[in-house]
Motif scaffolding. Structure first.
Motif, PDB file in Angstrom:
ATOM      1  N   LEU A  84       0.831  -1.206   0.000  1.00  0.00           N
ATOM      2  CA  LEU A  84       0.000   0.000   0.000  1.00  0.00           C
ATOM      3  C   LEU A  84       0.861   1.249   0.000  1.00  0.00           C
ATOM      4  O   LEU A  84       0.513   2.259  -0.622  1.00  0.00           O
ATOM      5  N   ASP A 120       1.242  -5.904   4.009  1.00  0.00           N
ATOM      6  CA  ASP A 120       0.195  -5.213   4.758  1.00  0.00           C
ATOM      7  C   ASP A 120      -0.748  -6.170   5.472  1.00  0.00           C
ATOM      8  O   ASP A 120      -1.667  -5.734   6.175  1.00  0.00           O
ATOM      9  N   GLN A 127      -5.571  -7.885  -2.228  1.00  0.00           N
ATOM     10  CA  GLN A 127      -4.889  -6.592  -2.284  1.00  0.00           C
ATOM     11  C   GLN A 127      -4.536  -6.202  -3.714  1.00  0.00           C
ATOM     12  O   GLN A 127      -4.767  -5.060  -4.119  1.00  0.00           O
ATOM     13  N   SER A 132      -5.542  -2.417  -3.494  1.00  0.00           N
ATOM     14  CA  SER A 132      -4.579  -1.446  -4.031  1.00  0.00           C
ATOM     15  C   SER A 132      -5.175  -0.601  -5.153  1.00  0.00           C
ATOM     16  O   SER A 132      -4.961   0.622  -5.178  1.00  0.00           O
ATOM     17  N   LEU A 135      -7.204   2.025  -3.458  1.00  0.00           N
ATOM     18  CA  LEU A 135      -6.375   3.096  -2.902  1.00  0.00           C
ATOM     19  C   LEU A 135      -5.856   4.020  -3.999  1.00  0.00           C
ATOM     20  O   LEU A 135      -5.891   5.256  -3.854  1.00  0.00           O
ATOM     21  N   SER A 317     -13.516  -0.881   3.009  1.00  0.00           N
ATOM     22  CA  SER A 317     -12.256  -0.660   2.303  1.00  0.00           C
ATOM     23  C   SER A 317     -11.515   0.530   2.892  1.00  0.00           C
ATOM     24  O   SER A 317     -10.284   0.483   3.074  1.00  0.00           O
ATOM     25  N   GLU A 318     -12.241   1.595   3.179  1.00  0.00           N
ATOM     26  CA  GLU A 318     -11.606   2.751   3.823  1.00  0.00           C
ATOM     27  C   GLU A 318     -11.033   2.365   5.181  1.00  0.00           C
ATOM     28  O   GLU A 318      -9.941   2.812   5.557  1.00  0.00           O
ATOM     29  N   LEU A 321      -7.756   0.508   4.896  1.00  0.00           N
ATOM     30  CA  LEU A 321      -6.652   1.416   4.656  1.00  0.00           C
ATOM     31  C   LEU A 321      -6.257   2.162   5.929  1.00  0.00           C
ATOM     32  O   LEU A 321      -5.069   2.321   6.241  1.00  0.00           O
ATOM     33  N   PHE A 326      -3.307   4.526   6.199  1.00  0.00           N
ATOM     34  CA  PHE A 326      -3.514   5.260   4.951  1.00  0.00           C
ATOM     35  C   PHE A 326      -4.899   5.892   4.907  1.00  0.00           C
ATOM     36  O   PHE A 326      -5.845   5.379   5.460  1.00  0.00           O
TER      37      PHE A 326
END
Length: 326
Positions: A84, A120, A127, A132, A135, A317-318, A321, A326
């Protein structure tokens, strides 16, 4: 199966892309290579995102050699989708170089890889194929929004697979996206299908988000694309007997509908460049060869509407991260 049918998209239908800026992940090989080549041949400035510097450099050299009469505007950004931090860095480096982004093509992916975790802590297919790209897309949305205000529709194309709809695809599991409980020779394929289903749902939810406002953000169009059955390095990752059978079948044309990598790029290019009404109106939808909208994506969205599957996917998903800083 097709909705809002348009004629099959040909490489001859690609318009001039002068002044357009594009990113293609996995643009150094297979469908990504063919996609990148057509974009630069038609005037776009293209950034290849790939893990291998050597492979990307060779790919760029091959493209330039194939069209010596043209000055191809093509560049390389190194990133590993299994990191990430690497994805964040590539978004940062792009934004330092460019103020516009008209086309984002999330093409890179892996298929039926043996179970493993990234640095990660996420399963490699989840991912690489989903988190990814999520992101990267989220990081570049502000740039695409400002570009859309100036230049008109910007496009996000997520290369998926109709494997998202096959019976073995698990229900969306946001509590355990790694699907580490799965065992047996079909487990890698189920994880693959799961990651591609998430990308189909993300594509539609992005469309929903960018059309909620009345500002220029609704000039961002989003597409989930099934390229067809193309022989690429994707088929090389499953070491089991099933994986070998799939690779053999694709290589020797035993899979119905096998296409070349150039034909495999046609639906991506249709959604990235065409101004035909069925393409523009189909934002958020699932497209199959060659530039045809397919109702399987709509059926998946409808299935999850009551459970708010898309919204839960976005929020989860947020959180994934954020859990990694992130």
């Amino acid at each position: 199966m097709a909705l809002n049918q348009s004629k099959a998209f040909s490489l001859r239908d690609i318009p001039s892309l002068d002044g357009r800026v594009a990113i293609v992940t996995g643009g150094s090989d297979g469908i990504g290579y063919a996609t990148t080549l057509q974009l630069v041949l038609h005037g776009a400035r293209v950034y290849i995102v790939a893990r291998s510097s050597e492979k990307a450099t060779q790919a760029i050299a091959n493209m330039r050699q194939s069209a010596p009469e043209k000055s191809l505007d093509i560049h390389f950004l190194q990133a590993d989708l299994q990191s990430l931090a690497s994805v964040m860095q590539v978004a940062k480096r792009f934004n330092e170089k460019e103020s516009n982004l008209d086309i984002l093509i999330n093409n890179a992916g892996i298929m039926a890889a043996p179970y493993g975790l990234t640095e990660d802590g996420y399963e490699t297919q989840w991912q690489t194929n989903y988190l990814s790209p999520f992101l990267l897309t989220k990081s570049l949305l502000p740039t695409m929004t400002s570009t859309a205000r100036k230049n008109g529709p910007a496009r996000i194309i997520n290369v998926v697979s109709d494997a998202a709809f096959v019976p073995i695809t698990p229900d969306l599991d946001l509590e355990n996206p790694n699907l580490d409980h799965l065992t047996g020779f079909m487990a890698p394929w189920k994880r693959y299908c799961h990651s591609k289903m998430a990308m189909v749902l993300l594509t539609h939810h992005l469309h929903t988000l960018v059309t909620r406002d009345d500002n220029a953000m609704n000039n961002i169009k989003t597409y989930a694309v099934h390229p067809g059955f193309v022989e690429t390095n994707l088929q090389a990752l499953d070491p089991t007997l099933l994986g070998k059978i799939v690779k053999f079948s694709v290589r020797w044309g035993l899979v119905p509908g096998k296409v070349s990598r150039e034909d495999g790029a046609r639906t991506t290019l249709a959604c990235a460049t065409s101004d035909e009404w069925p393409i523009l109106e189909g934002s958020g939808g699932f497209f199959r060869p060659f530039g045809q909208r397919d109702k399987q994506g709509d059926a998946l969205v409808e299935k999850g509407r009551e459970s708010k599957m898309e919204e839960r996917l976005w929020d989860a998903s947020e959180q994934m991260l954020k859990d990694k800083g992130f």
